[in-house]
Scaffold this active site. Sequence first.
Site, PDB file in Angstrom:
ATOM      1  N   PHE A 138       0.862  -1.179   0.000  1.00 44.72           N
ATOM      2  CA  PHE A 138       0.000   0.000   0.000  1.00 44.72           C
ATOM      3  C   PHE A 138       0.898   1.229   0.000  1.00 44.72           C
ATOM      4  CE2 PHE A 138      -2.412   3.448   1.869  1.00 44.72           C
ATOM      5  CZ  PHE A 138      -3.635   3.349   1.214  1.00 44.72           C
ATOM      6  N   ASP A 223       9.377   2.864   1.327  1.00 49.03           N
ATOM      7  CA  ASP A 223       8.183   3.551   1.824  1.00 49.03           C
ATOM      8  C   ASP A 223       8.092   3.342   3.332  1.00 49.03           C
ATOM      9  OD1 ASP A 223       5.624   4.237   2.694  1.00 49.03           O
ATOM     10  OD2 ASP A 223       4.610   3.401   0.951  1.00 49.03           O
ATOM     11  N   LYS A 252       2.825  10.355   8.387  1.00 52.60           N
ATOM     12  CA  LYS A 252       2.169   9.870   9.602  1.00 52.60           C
ATOM     13  C   LYS A 252       2.807  10.417  10.874  1.00 52.60           C
ATOM     14  CE  LYS A 252      -0.138   5.713   7.777  1.00 52.60           C
ATOM     15  NZ  LYS A 252      -1.522   6.070   8.097  1.00 52.60           N
TER      16      LYS A 252
END
Length: 404
Positions: A138, A223, A252
């Site tokens: 993702f 990532d 985040k």
Amino acid sequence: MAASPTRDDFDRYMTPNYSPQQAIPVRGEGSRLWDQADKEYIDFAGGIAVNALGHCHPALVGALTAQANKLWHLSNVYTNEPALALAKQMVERTFADKAYFCSSGGEANEAAFKLARRWAFDNFGEKKHKIISFRQAFHGRTLFTVSVGGQPKYSEGFGPIPGGIVHAEFNDLDSVRTLIDDDTCAIVVEPIQGEGGVTPATPEFMQGLRELCDRHQALLVVDEVQSGVGRSGKLYAYMHYGVTPDILTTAKALGGGFPVGAMLTTDRVAPSLAVGTHGSTYGGNALACAVGLAALTTIDTPEVLAGVERRHALFREHLEVINRKYGVFKEIRGMGLLIGAEMSDDFEGRARDILPLALEQGLMILVAGPNVLRMAPSLVIPEADIQEGMARLELAIGQLVDPS
């Protein structure tokens, strides 16, 4: 006096792409939250690995309020002191030489994938454009990032999707070897697949990817939107593997709850992101970068990072106790305070059923797909809150096993 908004207002006024739980939190402190009825919850969700210092941490509140009284936004026609200070700290604390700021993980990955292709174009020509990613990966919700991600459910119905993207099997180097060639510009990997089930990469896999990239003059894009900024027990998870990326993405936890993302890269690669090739109106926003600097410097300390490892052991110990009693988990995995508990065969696909049961008991928790219960709490969650939260989780799982 106007009535307080209700959960029904979500269905009335918001697009239906989310389905939030019934409770509406209105305030938080540390790892605890309170809803409109003043019911208390322990937070094991952490805003999906965002609230790395819990709610209303003094360092973040102080940075935000101090900057709010100075300067909010300039755009990238001008630079600003918080952005320069954050970039300096990120470069000095990682492999990187250069930083690019944006507002989210999806934007950071969009920039990374564009940079990888532009670098290959600049140095080798237009034929070298293939990106290798992994099934169950993702990387965001833009059309480009969702196409690089290896979960077709997120791209279905939005085609035609960008081409030149192929998917190998995570933790399977042979599957990468069959796909990589000299037309490959990048391999994109999460050191811990988050949305795909909280599965860490093996050391051999990460090291093998680096070697394959070097052999084929491709870039390794890591990532770390979910795994970064202390979540794994190191500032970034790549540091566990002895592998240096060419590009890293982060968001985040970087803002501790304030929207900010970044792409980090080296002097070898950065020149391809020349003036006019990419940009972001809010990227490098002074408020965001001031908070990001406070979050980064608070988290990247020996005390906080060692505490992550200690808390990981506590979570695992409590989950194993619950599992011995109820047999609901097949495997408990993850790194640091990104933890996944895969449901056993008897409870396959029922991870999401635990969320409302946990909420009733005063616990906020997550899933990673239909079959994995996910925990991504504050990196400084008090050990007493872990113990109390696990007691509440045990009550919720008891209800799952025996609804009567």
